[in-house]
Scaffold this active site. Structure first.
Site, PDB file in Angstrom:
ATOM      1  N   ARG A  23       1.009  -1.238   0.034  1.00  0.00           N
ATOM      2  CA  ARG A  23       0.033  -0.009   0.000  1.00  0.00           C
ATOM      3  C   ARG A  23       1.011   1.219   0.027  1.00  0.00           C
ATOM      4  O   ARG A  23       2.226   1.146  -0.012  1.00  0.00           O
ATOM      5  CB  ARG A  23      -0.929  -0.144   1.301  1.00  0.00           C
ATOM      6  CG  ARG A  23      -0.171  -0.104   2.670  1.00  0.00           C
ATOM      7  CD  ARG A  23      -0.965   0.390   3.790  1.00  0.00           C
ATOM      8  NE  ARG A  23      -2.336  -0.700   3.833  1.00  0.00           N
ATOM      9  CZ  ARG A  23      -2.103  -1.884   4.431  1.00  0.00           C
ATOM     10  NH1 ARG A  23      -1.097  -2.284   4.894  1.00  0.00           N
ATOM     11  NH2 ARG A  23      -3.377  -2.424   4.524  1.00  0.00           N
ATOM     12  N   GLY A  24       0.431   2.472  -0.047  1.00  0.00           N
ATOM     13  CA  GLY A  24       0.939   3.822   0.143  1.00  0.00           C
ATOM     14  C   GLY A  24       2.088   3.973  -0.721  1.00  0.00           C
ATOM     15  O   GLY A  24       2.105   3.523  -1.796  1.00  0.00           O
ATOM     16  N   ASP A  44       5.466  -7.467   2.121  1.00  0.00           N
ATOM     17  CA  ASP A  44       4.618  -7.069   3.207  1.00  0.00           C
ATOM     18  C   ASP A  44       4.033  -8.138   4.515  1.00  0.00           C
ATOM     19  O   ASP A  44       3.993  -8.978   3.760  1.00  0.00           O
ATOM     20  CB  ASP A  44       3.327  -6.361   2.512  1.00  0.00           C
ATOM     21  CG  ASP A  44       2.996  -5.140   3.469  1.00  0.00           C
ATOM     22  OD1 ASP A  44       3.138  -3.893   2.788  1.00  0.00           O
ATOM     23  OD2 ASP A  44       2.060  -5.372   4.371  1.00  0.00           O
ATOM     24  N   VAL A  72       9.544  -7.515   8.267  1.00  0.00           N
ATOM     25  CA  VAL A  72      10.934  -6.798   8.289  1.00  0.00           C
ATOM     26  C   VAL A  72      11.472  -6.685   9.681  1.00  0.00           C
ATOM     27  O   VAL A  72      12.647  -6.624   9.753  1.00  0.00           O
ATOM     28  CB  VAL A  72      10.853  -5.358   7.973  1.00  0.00           C
ATOM     29  CG1 VAL A  72      10.183  -5.350   6.250  1.00  0.00           C
ATOM     30  CG2 VAL A  72       9.792  -4.617   8.774  1.00  0.00           C
ATOM     31  N   ASN A  98      11.341   0.640   2.516  1.00  0.00           N
ATOM     32  CA  ASN A  98      10.267   1.483   2.883  1.00  0.00           C
ATOM     33  C   ASN A  98       9.441   1.417   4.138  1.00  0.00           C
ATOM     34  O   ASN A  98       8.677   2.322   4.573  1.00  0.00           O
ATOM     35  CB  ASN A  98       9.382   1.605   1.480  1.00  0.00           C
ATOM     36  CG  ASN A  98       7.907   2.227   1.597  1.00  0.00           C
ATOM     37  OD1 ASN A  98       7.924   3.312   1.716  1.00  0.00           O
ATOM     38  ND2 ASN A  98       6.898   1.246   1.551  1.00  0.00           N
ATOM     39  N   TYR A 171       9.246   8.425  16.539  1.00  0.00           N
ATOM     40  CA  TYR A 171       9.207   8.426  15.065  1.00  0.00           C
ATOM     41  C   TYR A 171      10.371   9.355  14.429  1.00  0.00           C
ATOM     42  O   TYR A 171      11.253   8.947  13.610  1.00  0.00           O
ATOM     43  CB  TYR A 171       8.041   8.923  14.368  1.00  0.00           C
ATOM     44  CG  TYR A 171       7.672   8.880  12.827  1.00  0.00           C
ATOM     45  CD1 TYR A 171       7.589   7.594  12.235  1.00  0.00           C
ATOM     46  CD2 TYR A 171       8.048   9.943  12.283  1.00  0.00           C
ATOM     47  CE1 TYR A 171       7.714   7.771  10.893  1.00  0.00           C
ATOM     48  CE2 TYR A 171       7.953  10.152  10.960  1.00  0.00           C
ATOM     49  CZ  TYR A 171       7.820   8.776  10.069  1.00  0.00           C
ATOM     50  OH  TYR A 171       7.849   8.953   8.776  1.00  0.00           O
ATOM     51  N   GLY A 202       7.855  14.801   3.006  1.00  0.00           N
ATOM     52  CA  GLY A 202       7.158  15.530   3.876  1.00  0.00           C
ATOM     53  C   GLY A 202       6.208  14.726   4.300  1.00  0.00           C
ATOM     54  O   GLY A 202       6.128  13.737   4.462  1.00  0.00           O
ATOM     55  N   VAL A 204       2.768  12.964   3.482  1.00  0.00           N
ATOM     56  CA  VAL A 204       2.262  12.163   1.997  1.00  0.00           C
ATOM     57  C   VAL A 204       0.874  11.843   2.299  1.00  0.00           C
ATOM     58  O   VAL A 204       0.429  11.501   3.329  1.00  0.00           O
ATOM     59  CB  VAL A 204       3.257  10.784   1.989  1.00  0.00           C
ATOM     60  CG1 VAL A 204       2.714  10.663   0.526  1.00  0.00           C
ATOM     61  CG2 VAL A 204       4.569  11.301   1.886  1.00  0.00           C
TER      62      VAL A 204
END
Length: 296
Positions: A23-24, A44, A72, A98, A171, A202, A204
């Site tokens: 996604r994304g 994923d 991951v 990512n 984060y 920035g 998204v």
């Protein structure tokens, strides 16, 4: 599907792996690489969705894409992902680290388990993936020579890795670390013909970033679509840039603000919404996202 560049596919024959690809930004990046002529593997933790995304993007008979399960935070799963894609598509040329999560809220209220989860996915997984890919790339460099392009690592950081934003303390910490790690690795591996780059988006327009509390006038300056980030990632491979911001104008604004006196910086932060964007976001939108990342 995203069309190829005007002068034709630039990455024909390249094998690209993308984490968090269902996604994304990950999905948009897979589409962009396919448009540039590359073969793509997306991984994923959402096994059903990654298979569905691969089938959707692979509807074009010229598209070469596979969707694979990937956790991951598990080194064995990451290694198996890379082994499986190389078995089916060929030697890895580009790894896009990512996968990431962005729970919001004040640090004092953040559960320790969530802190660990953010660090595990956003930082440790980047280090794990980079280590596994680097071993493959160095073996190629030894055989082919340092004058060849022997692989490319792209780590997705954030413009939140260049300063602090209330509501995103952990984060921000992970993204600052990713930028520093990527910068050091770039210098270590350059002499071997291995490229290492950081891409800093920035805000998204994805579920991860949704619900930001910012003035409407600042949105055009700070916010981009996942397709904008995807195209920047592909350009990073083609043009070999070590650090890329999306949008570029936002980086200039942030750097300029850092030269202001402290009180002036606070004034700018308040006026632009930087102090409230994720410290006081839309609670319903953020809770929906939080439920998903907790259930992963």
């Amino acid at each position: 599907m995203t069309s190829a560049p005007k002068d034709g596919p630039a990455l024909t024959g390249q094998v690209v792996a993308i984490t968090g690809g269902a996604r994304g930004i990950g999905k948009a990046t897979a589409e962009a690489f396919l448009g540039a002529g590359a073969a793509v593997a997306i991984g994923d933790i959402d096994v059903e969705l990654v298979a569905k995304t691969a089938a959707e993007l692979g509807a074009d008979p010229d598209a070469k894409i596979i969707g694979l399960p990937l956790n991951v935070t598990d080194r064995a799963s990451f290694a198996a992902f890379l082994d499986a894609l190389e078995k089916e598509l060929g030697p890895l040329d580009v790894l896009v680290n990512n996968a990431g999560i962005m729970p919001t809220g004040l640090f004092a209220d953040e559960d320790e388990a969530m802190t660990d989860r953010i660090v595990d996915i956003n930082l440790r997984a980047v280090i794990t993936g980079s280590r596994l890919a680097t071993k493959r790339f160095l073996a190629r460099a030894k055989a082919a020579g340092a004058d060849q392009r022997n692989g490319h690592l792209i780590n997705i950081a954030s413009l939140a890795g260049t300063q602090g934003f209330p509501g995103l303390a952990t984060y921000c910490a992970t993204k600052h670390a990713v930028i520093g790690f990527t910068s050091a690795l770039h210098l270590e591996l350059k002499e071997h013909g291995i490229r290492v780059s950081a891409v800093l988006p920035g805000i998204v327009r994805t579920e991860l970033s949704a619900g930001a509390n910012m003035p409407s006038w600042i949105e055009p300056m700070t916010t981009v679509d996942p397709e904008d980030v995807a195209q920047a990632i592909v350009r990073t491979v083609v043009q070999d840039k070590p650090l890329v911001t999306v949008p570029r104008r936002l980086s200039a604004i942030i750097k300029s603000a850092q030269f202001l006196p402290y009180r002036a910086q606070l004034f700018v932060a308040r006026k632009t919404g930087a102090t409230t964007a994720y410290a006081q976001p839309d609670p319903e939108i953020r809770e929906k996202y939080h439920r998903r990342v907790r259930d992963l």
